[in-house]
Motif scaffolding. Structure first.
Motif, PDB file in Angstrom:
ATOM      1  N   LEU A  85       1.018  -1.033  -0.086  1.00 49.89           N
ATOM      2  CA  LEU A  85       0.317   0.491  -0.433  1.00 49.89           C
ATOM      3  C   LEU A  85       0.853   1.111  -0.065  1.00 49.89           C
ATOM      4  O   LEU A  85       1.776   1.165   0.446  1.00 49.89           O
ATOM      5  N   ASP A  86       0.338   1.871  -0.578  1.00 48.64           N
ATOM      6  CA  ASP A  86       0.398   3.131  -0.651  1.00 48.64           C
ATOM      7  C   ASP A  86       0.934   4.716   0.302  1.00 48.64           C
ATOM      8  O   ASP A  86      -0.364   4.392   1.312  1.00 48.64           O
ATOM      9  N   PRO A  87       0.887   5.592   0.864  1.00 49.67           N
ATOM     10  CA  PRO A  87       1.167   6.150   1.984  1.00 49.67           C
ATOM     11  C   PRO A  87      -1.716   7.003   1.952  1.00 49.67           C
ATOM     12  O   PRO A  87      -1.216   6.927   0.341  1.00 49.67           O
ATOM     13  N   PRO A  88      -1.933   7.192   2.623  1.00 48.18           N
ATOM     14  CA  PRO A  88      -1.640   7.484   3.935  1.00 48.18           C
ATOM     15  C   PRO A  88      -2.201   5.466   4.319  1.00 48.18           C
ATOM     16  O   PRO A  88      -1.299   5.493   5.782  1.00 48.18           O
ATOM     17  N   GLU A  89      -2.854   5.519   3.470  1.00 53.80           N
ATOM     18  CA  GLU A  89      -3.134   3.611   4.078  1.00 53.80           C
ATOM     19  C   GLU A  89      -1.664   2.818   4.822  1.00 53.80           C
ATOM     20  O   GLU A  89      -1.602   2.360   5.786  1.00 53.80           O
ATOM     21  N   HIS A  90      -0.784   2.842   4.239  1.00 51.38           N
ATOM     22  CA  HIS A  90       0.372   2.346   4.382  1.00 51.38           C
ATOM     23  C   HIS A  90       0.654   2.972   5.603  1.00 51.38           C
ATOM     24  O   HIS A  90       1.312   2.584   6.580  1.00 51.38           O
ATOM     25  N   ASP A  91       1.074   4.183   6.335  1.00 52.19           N
ATOM     26  CA  ASP A  91       1.468   4.844   7.377  1.00 52.19           C
ATOM     27  C   ASP A  91       0.523   4.586   8.243  1.00 52.19           C
ATOM     28  O   ASP A  91       1.351   4.148   9.187  1.00 52.19           O
ATOM     29  N   ARG A  92      -0.303   4.411   8.302  1.00 45.80           N
ATOM     30  CA  ARG A  92      -1.667   4.394   9.332  1.00 45.80           C
ATOM     31  C   ARG A  92      -1.693   2.783  10.116  1.00 45.80           C
ATOM     32  O   ARG A  92      -1.012   2.631  10.997  1.00 45.80           O
ATOM     33  N   LEU A  93      -1.502   1.842   8.998  1.00 41.20           N
ATOM     34  CA  LEU A  93      -1.750   0.567   9.414  1.00 41.20           C
ATOM     35  C   LEU A  93      -0.100  -0.367  10.109  1.00 41.20           C
ATOM     36  O   LEU A  93       0.624  -0.825  11.051  1.00 41.20           O
ATOM     37  N   ARG A  94       0.997   0.899   9.400  1.00 40.76           N
ATOM     38  CA  ARG A  94       2.476   0.059   9.607  1.00 40.76           C
ATOM     39  C   ARG A  94       2.550   0.813  11.045  1.00 40.76           C
ATOM     40  O   ARG A  94       2.872   0.019  12.315  1.00 40.76           O
ATOM     41  N   ARG A  95       2.415   2.546  11.377  1.00 38.88           N
ATOM     42  CA  ARG A  95       2.203   2.689  12.921  1.00 38.88           C
ATOM     43  C   ARG A  95       1.472   1.804  13.585  1.00 38.88           C
ATOM     44  O   ARG A  95       2.622   1.323  15.004  1.00 38.88           O
ATOM     45  N   MET A  96       0.567   1.368  13.347  1.00 39.03           N
ATOM     46  CA  MET A  96      -0.564   0.596  14.207  1.00 39.03           C
ATOM     47  C   MET A  96       0.509  -0.465  14.944  1.00 39.03           C
ATOM     48  O   MET A  96       0.243  -1.313  15.780  1.00 39.03           O
TER      49      MET A  96
END
Length: 409
Positions: A85-96
């Motif tokens: 995935l790309d940001p912002p979906e990627h960033d949200r899931l990776r942070r979580m």
């Protein structure tokens, strides 16, 4: 050249030693033939593009037409993991996901597994029955990381063999044998994915009712600034951690032992000083990286590299292993030297998609290689090169037959 260089790279006949091809690739820093993707093999170009927001990892943006190495169709009910995935979906899931894996929320999780990891790898070496006939892949470097990820996720120990089976089937589908029935292999792998997803769904439901200290409990029950993961997001993340992390670590350990056996002086140094395992693993990630290349990225805009315009919508391949041996970046790049002063490799990628499990993979490889060096008496390769896996992306021996004079306690 009589054959497109990219087709030679993915040709199995070059699997044991692709590095002369990478050297040839670097002579044309932005390589492209009429029916294939754009391929880059220089260190600084690769590093720059790994940090470039105009490069997409989202499969929905990919134009795979013309790629000589396609990906298997995955009729999976699971949504894409954050790796695709790309940001912002990627960033949200990776942070979580990171809240339950590493700093700042879980800074000691990997460190506190040190003793348990030592016990697992030591037990696997103890289980070697015939020192004269060892397959390092089957007996150590494959079962070790699968066992570790099961413990990390909180899979009950009695269920670990089921995970071994699923992981083996799914990984095998990434590594098709010549002449195999692709449709049948896809069917078997998709069945394994479905079984894995159903099993994980049951565990997630249990953890939501009665959470523990394991990572799956934290993924299922955590409510941080980004909210909570959906059940499907938890399942796709857990499957990613199981399969992707395991596959790279198997190759890292196996490539590592193969390289040490080819460099007996370094092996002896590691035997005498286990602390050398840290620079040994870093140099291995440069010299023989478990992930050789990143295929199927897509450009979201026209991008100019060294005077060449890579058009919007183009397929892009980044050959990490070529960049790791770029003489413009590393002195004597074809020499294995754990004591070199600068090992800023691309072995775990770079940028927002840098390897999520790198801290764990490093520790597993350090412990496995130092323990193998200490305990195996006079280890030797049975055949060199050993038989390799088909896969050009996740490059490593399928088996590593070795023999030794005995196993120290």
């Amino acid at each position: 050249m009589t054959q497109a260089i990219l087709r030679q790279i993915i040709d199995y006949s070059h699997r044991a030693d692709p590095y002369p091809l990478y050297e040839e690739l670097r002579k044309t820093p932005v390589y492209h033939d009429s029916d294939g993707p754009f391929v880059l093999g220089k260190y600084y170009d690769i590093q720059g593009l790994l940090h470039d927001p105009r490069i997409s990892s989202d499969m929905r943006n990919r134009k795979a037409a013309g790629d000589p190495l396609g990906e298997a169709d995955e009729e999976s009910a699971l949504p894409p993991a954050f790796l695709r995935l790309d940001p912002p979906e990627h960033d949200r899931l990776r942070r979580m996901t990171n809240r339950s894996f590493g700093p700042p929320h879980s800074p000691r999780r990997i460190y506190e597994m040190h003793g348990e990891l030592e016990g697992i790898v030591s037990g696997l070496i103890d289980g070697i029955e015939d020192p004269e006939r060892i397959d390092l892949v089957d007996q150590v470097s494959y079962p070790f990381p699968v066992t570790v990820i099961c413990r990390l996720l909180g899979v009950p120990r009695e269920d670990e063999p089921r995970f071994h089976t699923w992981a083996d089937i799914i990984a095998a589908n990434l590594d098709p044998a010549p002449g195999a029935d692709r449709a049948e292999r896809d069917k078997v792998a998709n069945n394994a994915r479905t079984e894995l997803g159903m099993y994980l769904a049951g565990l997630v439901e249990e953890r939501r009712k009665k959470p523990g200290e394991d990572m799956l409990s934290q993924l299922a029950a955590s409510h941080g600034p980004d909210g909570a993961m959906t059940t499907m997001e938890v399942l796709s993340t857990a499957a990613l951690l199981l399969i992707a992390g395991h596959e790279t670590t198997v190759n890292l350990i196996t490539n590592g032992m193969l390289t040490l056996l080819r460099n007996p002086g370094v092996l002896q140094q590691l035997r005498e000083d286990p602390k050398l395992a840290v620079p040994v693993v870093e140099e291995l990630l440069r010299f023989e990286p478990p992930v050789q290349l990143i295929p199927h990225r897509t450009t979201l805009a026209d991008i100019e590299v060294r005077g060449v315009t890579i058009p919007k919508g183009a397929s892009l391949w980044l050959v990490l292993a070529s960049g790791n041996r770029d003489p413009d970046r590393f002195e004597k790049p074809d020499r294995f030297d754990p004591l070199r002063g600068d090992i800023q490799h691309l072995g775990f990628g770079s940028g927002i998609h840098s390897c999520f499990g790198a801290p764990l993979a490093r520790l597993e490889a350090q412990l496995a290689l130092s323990e193998l060096a200490r305990r195996l008496e006079n280890p030797r390769l049975v055949e060199d090169p050993p038989p390799y896996r088909q896969n050009a992306v996740l490059r490593g021996p399928r088996h590593l037959p070795i023999t030794c004079d005995g196993i120290r306690p």
